[in-house]
Design an enzyme around this catalytic site. Structure first.
Site, PDB file in Angstrom:
ATOM      1  N   HIS A 197      -4.047 -52.222  -2.488  1.00  0.00           N
ATOM      2  CA  HIS A 197      -5.386 -52.160  -1.862  1.00  0.00           C
ATOM      3  C   HIS A 197      -5.799 -53.471  -1.190  1.00  0.00           C
ATOM      4  CE1 HIS A 197      -5.992 -48.145  -3.374  1.00  0.00           C
ATOM      5  NE2 HIS A 197      -5.640 -48.559  -4.579  1.00  0.00           N
ATOM      6  N   ASP A 204       1.118 -38.783 -11.003  1.00  0.00           N
ATOM      7  CA  ASP A 204       0.135 -37.899 -11.634  1.00  0.00           C
ATOM      8  C   ASP A 204      -1.060 -37.606 -10.729  1.00  0.00           C
ATOM      9  OD1 ASP A 204      -0.244 -40.617 -11.946  1.00  0.00           O
ATOM     10  OD2 ASP A 204      -1.353 -40.447 -13.810  1.00  0.00           O
ATOM     11  N   ASP A 208      -1.870 -43.060  -1.922  1.00  0.00           N
ATOM     12  CA  ASP A 208      -2.410 -43.269  -3.271  1.00  0.00           C
ATOM     13  C   ASP A 208      -2.227 -42.005  -4.125  1.00  0.00           C
ATOM     14  OD1 ASP A 208      -3.367 -44.962  -5.178  1.00  0.00           O
ATOM     15  OD2 ASP A 208      -5.477 -44.865  -4.588  1.00  0.00           O
ATOM     16  N   GLY A 227      -5.386 -48.741 -13.202  1.00  0.00           N
ATOM     17  CA  GLY A 227      -6.522 -48.389 -14.074  1.00  0.00           C
ATOM     18  C   GLY A 227      -7.796 -49.084 -13.643  1.00  0.00           C
TER      19      GLY A 227
HETATM   20 ZN   LIG Z   1      -3.225 -46.673  -6.792  1.00  0.00          ZN
END
Ligand SMILES: [Zn+2]
Length: 354
Positions: A227, A20, A284, A176
């Site tokens: 990350h 998305d 990402d 999130g």
């Molecule tokens: Zn991510």
């Protein structure tokens, strides 16, 4: 000095990219027009949308960055749209010679118009599989639980991931807003996935300190870290990550946009490479970060001084860290090693099938 074209030509693997967050601007506009939602987009043409997305660079936090997803999520509520987004993402990756890609998303965000989680997932998998057939780029799926929702949601998503294990889904993740939403509150979802021998990763150490990475590794039992920027703050944990060859899915441009690091030059990824952490580089979000995997590696070359052997080592780390069965991963590595001008060590077991 390498050229961008040389990096583009290398076979590459991408392990951390959100469905998305990676739509083409043209597709975002077309889907919004079909849904009569185009007036809600930040531009009337693909060029205007692309330009408006420069504001993403001025996000003040991870949460503000994540708020941009409202534009894509509103148009990804039908099977055809989900199929198209998945198909085109693999196609875009294949065009820059990404040979293996793991796409991630949270199906629950795509049920606003009544699709079941299974219908959502079937549409995405069909898009990935058709694109794999047409491009030769192997495409697999990771399902994300959501930190800022109840654990019951994450658990349901872990169940879905397990149900699709061996049918295109290779892992479970937690994504999130990180700060204030500890991973350990989702431990049962991770446990369920782990009990079913599913691969696990977790966004951690992006908007919160090393304690978040520790939770992901020790409470949730993950195999990779998304990350891991704050890992450098805890030397003991850093050594553990090095010793256990735990891959980091680093996303340089995204980390600058979300203010996790002030500039790319100050990104700890350089230090991680010096310490031989198993670093991988990823986009990402190809739309919101306005980037490609080639661009991310190219930026590492230009702004962090990563030379050719270092970049190729990072590229190989991507293939080595894939959530593929060992035999498949090894075959893929054998395929790409000569294309990168590298070779395997000479000492290996000679026993046959046993
Ligand atoms: Zn991510």
């Amino acid at each position: 000095m390498l050229t961008r074209e040389e990096i583009r030509s290398w076979p590459k693997a991408e392990l951390h990219v959100h469905l998305d967050g990676s739509l083409r601007p043209e597709t975002l506009l077309e889907l919004a027009q079909q849904e009569r939602l185009a007036h809600r987009l930040p531009g009337r043409t693909p060029e205007e949308i692309w330009q408006a997305l420069e504001a993403v660079d001025r996000s003040r936090s991870l949460e503000e960055y994540l708020s941009w997803f409202r534009y894509t999520i509103m148009v990804l509520q039908r099977k055809e749209a989900l199929y198209r987004a998945a198909y085109e993402l693999v196609q875009d990756a294949a065009r820059e010679n990404v040979r293996y890609i793991e796409v991630r998303y949270s199906p629950i965000l795509h049920t606003e118009r009544g699709l079941s989680l299974e219908a959502v997932n079937d549409a995405v998998l069909a898009g990935l599989q058709d694109a794999e057939r047409d491009t030769g780029t192997r495409a697999r799926l990771i399902i994300c639980g959501l930190r800022d929702r109840y654990e019951s949601y994450s658990f349901r998503l872990a169940e879905l991931a397990v149900a699709y294990k061996g049918r295109g889904v290779v892992g479970f993740d937690l994504a999130g807003g990180e700060a204030g939403n500890p991973a350990k509150l989702h431990v049962h979802a991770f446990q369920y996935a782990r009990e079913h021998n599913l691969n696990l990763t977790c966004h951690a150490g992006e908007a919160w300190g090393p304690a978040s990475i520790k939770q992901a590794l020790h409470d949730c039992g993950v195999h990779r870290i998304g990350h891991g920027v704050s890992l450098q703050e805890d030397e003991d944990l850093l050594q553990y990550v090095i010793d256990h060859r735990i891959p980091l899915e680093v996303c340089p441009t995204s980390n600058v946009q979300t203010r996790v690091v002030p500039t790319l030059a100050e990104h700890p990824v350089r230090y991680y490479v010096q310490r031989r952490v198993r670093v991988t580089i990823n986009t990402d979000n190809r739309l919101f970060s306005r980037t490609t995997l080639t661009d991310e590696l190219w930026r590492c070359h230009k702004e962090l001084g990563f030379d050719e052997p270092t970049l190729k080592w990072i590229v190989l780390n991507g293939f080595k860290s894939a959530f593929l069965p060992y035999e498949e991963r090894k075959a893929l590595l054998d395929e790409v090693l000569p294309l990168l001008g590298a070779s395997r060590p000479a000492v290996r077991p000679t026993l046959g099938d046993g």
